[in-house]
Write an enzyme that holds these catalytic residues in place. Structure first.
Site: not given
Length: 234
Positions: A28-31, A97-99, A105, A123
Protein backbone atom coordinates in the site's frame (compact mmCIF):
# COMPACT_ATOMS: atom_id res chain seq x y z
CA UNK A 1 14.68 13.66 -10.94
CA UNK A 2 11.34 14.02 -9.13
CA UNK A 3 10.06 11.69 -6.42
CA UNK A 4 7.51 9.99 -8.68
CA UNK A 5 10.17 9.14 -11.27
CA UNK A 6 12.33 7.58 -8.55
CA UNK A 7 9.40 5.52 -7.30
CA UNK A 8 8.75 4.25 -10.82
CA UNK A 9 12.41 3.28 -11.21
CA UNK A 10 12.39 1.31 -7.95
CA UNK A 11 9.10 -0.38 -8.89
CA UNK A 12 10.43 -1.33 -12.32
CA UNK A 13 13.49 -2.96 -10.77
CA UNK A 14 11.29 -4.88 -8.33
CA UNK A 15 9.19 -6.14 -11.22
CA UNK A 16 12.23 -8.02 -12.55
CA UNK A 17 11.93 -10.28 -9.48
CA UNK A 18 8.35 -11.28 -10.37
CA UNK A 19 8.01 -14.55 -12.26
CA UNK A 20 5.06 -16.05 -14.09
CA UNK A 21 2.76 -17.99 -11.79
CA UNK A 22 3.79 -16.18 -8.59
CA UNK A 23 1.52 -15.50 -5.66
CA UNK A 24 2.24 -11.88 -4.78
CA UNK A 25 1.62 -9.78 -1.73
CA UNK A 26 0.99 -6.25 -3.00
CA UNK A 27 1.64 -3.33 -0.69
CA UNK A 28 0.00 0.00 0.00
CA UNK A 29 1.15 3.54 -0.69
CA UNK A 30 2.35 5.69 -3.55
CA UNK A 31 5.41 3.58 -4.42
CA UNK A 32 3.45 0.33 -4.26
CA UNK A 33 0.86 1.86 -6.58
CA UNK A 34 3.54 2.52 -9.19
CA UNK A 35 4.44 -1.15 -8.93
CA UNK A 36 0.80 -2.13 -9.46
CA UNK A 37 0.64 -0.05 -12.63
CA UNK A 38 3.76 -1.67 -14.05
CA UNK A 39 2.59 -5.12 -12.99
CA UNK A 40 -0.73 -4.56 -14.74
CA UNK A 41 1.10 -3.90 -17.99
CA UNK A 42 2.85 -7.27 -17.66
CA UNK A 43 -0.46 -8.96 -16.86
CA UNK A 44 -2.03 -7.40 -19.93
CA UNK A 45 0.85 -8.86 -21.95
CA UNK A 46 0.18 -12.36 -20.67
CA UNK A 47 1.94 -12.71 -17.30
CA UNK A 48 -0.05 -14.90 -14.91
CA UNK A 49 0.10 -13.84 -11.27
CA UNK A 50 -2.26 -13.79 -8.31
CA UNK A 51 -2.14 -10.79 -5.99
CA UNK A 52 -3.09 -10.47 -2.34
CA UNK A 53 -3.55 -6.75 -1.58
CA UNK A 54 -2.70 -5.22 1.78
CA UNK A 55 -5.48 -2.65 1.72
CA UNK A 56 -8.83 -1.88 0.16
CA UNK A 57 -7.15 0.98 -1.69
CA UNK A 58 -4.64 -1.36 -3.32
CA UNK A 59 -7.37 -3.89 -4.07
CA UNK A 60 -9.42 -1.25 -5.88
CA UNK A 61 -6.46 -0.23 -8.04
CA UNK A 62 -5.66 -3.85 -8.89
CA UNK A 63 -9.24 -4.54 -9.92
CA UNK A 64 -9.31 -1.37 -12.01
CA UNK A 65 -6.13 -2.37 -13.86
CA UNK A 66 -6.97 -6.04 -14.30
CA UNK A 67 -4.66 -7.74 -11.78
CA UNK A 68 -6.20 -10.98 -10.53
CA UNK A 69 -6.74 -10.95 -6.76
CA UNK A 70 -7.05 -13.50 -4.03
CA UNK A 71 -7.18 -13.44 -0.22
CA UNK A 72 -5.03 -15.01 2.46
CA UNK A 73 -7.91 -17.35 3.22
CA UNK A 74 -7.78 -18.66 -0.34
CA UNK A 75 -3.99 -18.26 -0.80
CA UNK A 76 -2.38 -18.49 2.65
CA UNK A 77 1.21 -18.85 1.40
CA UNK A 78 2.80 -16.26 -0.87
CA UNK A 79 5.98 -16.33 -2.91
CA UNK A 80 6.86 -12.65 -2.72
CA UNK A 81 5.62 -9.40 -1.24
CA UNK A 82 6.57 -6.05 -2.73
CA UNK A 83 5.82 -2.99 -0.64
CA UNK A 84 7.08 0.48 0.17
CA UNK A 85 8.38 1.87 3.46
CA UNK A 86 8.43 5.15 5.33
CA UNK A 87 11.96 4.51 6.62
CA UNK A 88 14.59 1.82 6.03
CA UNK A 89 17.75 1.33 8.08
CA UNK A 90 20.96 -0.41 6.89
CA UNK A 91 19.77 -3.74 8.39
CA UNK A 92 16.47 -3.40 6.48
CA UNK A 93 14.43 -2.83 9.61
CA UNK A 94 11.51 -0.68 8.52
CA UNK A 95 9.00 1.84 9.73
CA UNK A 96 5.73 1.35 7.86
CA UNK A 97 2.16 2.45 8.32
CA UNK A 98 2.09 5.97 6.97
CA UNK A 99 -0.68 4.79 4.67
CA UNK A 100 -2.59 3.23 7.55
CA UNK A 101 -2.31 -0.41 6.42
CA UNK A 102 0.47 -1.64 8.70
CA UNK A 103 -1.42 -4.58 10.24
CA UNK A 104 -2.40 -6.11 6.91
CA UNK A 105 1.01 -5.25 5.45
CA UNK A 106 2.77 -7.12 8.25
CA UNK A 107 0.46 -10.15 8.02
CA UNK A 108 0.98 -10.39 4.26
CA UNK A 109 4.75 -9.94 4.54
CA UNK A 110 4.96 -12.64 7.22
CA UNK A 111 3.21 -15.19 4.99
CA UNK A 112 5.62 -14.55 2.10
CA UNK A 113 8.79 -16.43 1.31
CA UNK A 114 10.45 -13.08 0.57
CA UNK A 115 9.74 -9.38 1.00
CA UNK A 116 11.20 -6.70 -1.26
CA UNK A 117 10.99 -3.07 -0.19
CA UNK A 118 10.89 -0.37 -2.86
CA UNK A 119 11.56 3.28 -2.12
CA UNK A 120 13.45 6.36 -3.14
CA UNK A 121 16.84 6.70 -1.45
CA UNK A 122 15.63 9.45 0.89
CA UNK A 123 13.90 6.71 2.92
CA UNK A 124 17.27 5.16 3.88
CA UNK A 125 18.37 6.36 7.34
CA UNK A 126 21.12 5.34 9.74
CA UNK A 127 18.69 5.07 12.67
CA UNK A 128 14.92 4.85 12.48
CA UNK A 129 12.64 7.38 14.09
CA UNK A 130 12.53 10.65 12.16
CA UNK A 131 9.24 9.40 10.72
CA UNK A 132 6.61 9.01 13.49
CA UNK A 133 6.01 5.38 14.40
CA UNK A 134 2.42 4.30 13.60
CA UNK A 135 0.84 2.12 16.28
CA UNK A 136 -2.49 0.47 15.49
CA UNK A 137 -4.70 0.28 18.58
CA UNK A 138 -8.10 -0.94 19.67
CA UNK A 139 -10.80 1.69 20.09
CA UNK A 140 -11.64 0.37 23.55
CA UNK A 141 -9.41 1.84 26.23
CA UNK A 142 -7.73 4.31 23.87
CA UNK A 143 -6.62 6.73 26.60
CA UNK A 144 -5.25 3.91 28.76
CA UNK A 145 -3.41 2.39 25.80
CA UNK A 146 -1.88 5.74 24.91
CA UNK A 147 -0.68 6.20 28.48
CA UNK A 148 0.78 2.68 28.52
CA UNK A 149 2.66 3.38 25.29
CA UNK A 150 4.13 6.57 26.72
CA UNK A 151 5.21 4.79 29.89
CA UNK A 152 6.75 1.88 27.99
CA UNK A 153 8.63 4.27 25.74
CA UNK A 154 9.84 6.27 28.72
CA UNK A 155 11.41 3.17 30.25
CA UNK A 156 13.46 2.85 27.06
CA UNK A 157 14.54 6.49 27.19
CA UNK A 158 12.13 7.53 24.44
CA UNK A 159 9.85 10.55 24.64
CA UNK A 160 7.75 12.65 22.34
CA UNK A 161 4.14 13.31 21.44
CA UNK A 162 1.83 10.36 20.79
CA UNK A 163 -1.09 11.64 18.75
CA UNK A 164 -4.28 10.14 17.38
CA UNK A 165 -4.25 10.14 13.59
CA UNK A 166 -7.08 12.19 12.18
CA UNK A 167 -8.82 12.58 8.84
CA UNK A 168 -10.31 16.04 8.96
CA UNK A 169 -12.38 16.20 12.14
CA UNK A 170 -12.68 12.43 12.49
CA UNK A 171 -10.27 9.80 13.75
CA UNK A 172 -8.60 7.83 10.97
CA UNK A 173 -9.95 4.26 10.91
CA UNK A 174 -7.98 1.37 9.42
CA UNK A 175 -9.46 -1.26 7.13
CA UNK A 176 -9.63 -3.49 10.21
CA UNK A 177 -11.67 -0.94 12.14
CA UNK A 178 -8.87 0.17 14.47
CA UNK A 179 -7.32 3.55 15.26
CA UNK A 180 -3.72 4.69 14.81
CA UNK A 181 -1.51 6.53 17.26
CA UNK A 182 1.52 8.21 15.68
CA UNK A 183 4.46 8.23 18.11
CA UNK A 184 7.08 10.91 17.46
CA UNK A 185 9.83 9.40 19.59
CA UNK A 186 12.67 10.56 17.40
CA UNK A 187 15.73 8.32 17.18
CA UNK A 188 14.98 4.68 18.12
CA UNK A 189 18.31 3.01 18.95
CA UNK A 190 16.83 -0.35 20.03
CA UNK A 191 13.97 -1.31 17.73
CA UNK A 192 13.69 -4.84 19.13
CA UNK A 193 13.21 -3.59 22.69
CA UNK A 194 10.54 -1.12 21.59
CA UNK A 195 8.79 -3.77 19.52
CA UNK A 196 8.65 -6.14 22.48
CA UNK A 197 7.43 -3.41 24.83
CA UNK A 198 4.62 -2.36 22.49
CA UNK A 199 3.49 -5.93 21.88
CA UNK A 200 3.16 -6.39 25.65
CA UNK A 201 0.46 -3.69 25.83
CA UNK A 202 -3.01 -5.30 25.51
CA UNK A 203 -4.58 -2.42 23.60
CA UNK A 204 -1.88 -2.41 20.92
CA UNK A 205 -3.00 -4.40 17.89
CA UNK A 206 0.26 -3.99 15.94
CA UNK A 207 3.02 -1.45 15.36
CA UNK A 208 4.89 -0.20 12.32
CA UNK A 209 8.34 -1.60 13.14
CA UNK A 210 9.04 -4.38 10.64
CA UNK A 211 11.91 -6.50 11.96
CA UNK A 212 13.35 -9.44 10.06
CA UNK A 213 10.76 -9.35 7.28
CA UNK A 214 12.49 -7.51 4.43
CA UNK A 215 15.52 -9.19 2.91
CA UNK A 216 15.92 -6.91 -0.10
CA UNK A 217 15.52 -3.15 -0.49
CA UNK A 218 15.52 -1.50 -3.91
CA UNK A 219 16.34 2.18 -3.57
CA UNK A 220 16.22 4.64 -6.45
CA UNK A 221 18.21 7.84 -6.49
CA UNK A 222 19.57 10.41 -8.90
CA UNK A 223 22.59 8.20 -9.56
CA UNK A 224 20.53 5.10 -10.35
CA UNK A 225 19.00 2.13 -8.55
CA UNK A 226 20.82 0.14 -5.90
CA UNK A 227 19.86 -3.05 -4.11
CA UNK A 228 20.55 -3.69 -0.43
CA UNK A 229 20.35 -7.12 1.16
CA UNK A 230 20.04 -7.89 4.85
CA UNK A 231 21.92 -10.48 6.82
CA UNK A 232 19.87 -13.63 7.58
CA UNK A 233 20.58 -13.06 11.27
CA UNK A 234 18.71 -9.74 11.40
Amino acid sequence: MDAKSLKIKAAAEALTHVKDGMRLGIGTGSTAEEFVRLLAEKVASGMNVIGVPTSERTAALCRELGVTLSTLEETPQLDLTIDGADEVDPDLVLIKGGGGALLREKIVAATSSEMIVIADESKLVNTLGAFPLPIEVNRFGLAATKLAIERAAGKLGLAGPVTLRMTGDEAFVTDGGHLILDASFGRIPDTRALSNALHAIPGVVEHGLFLGLARVAILAGADGVRTLRSSPSV
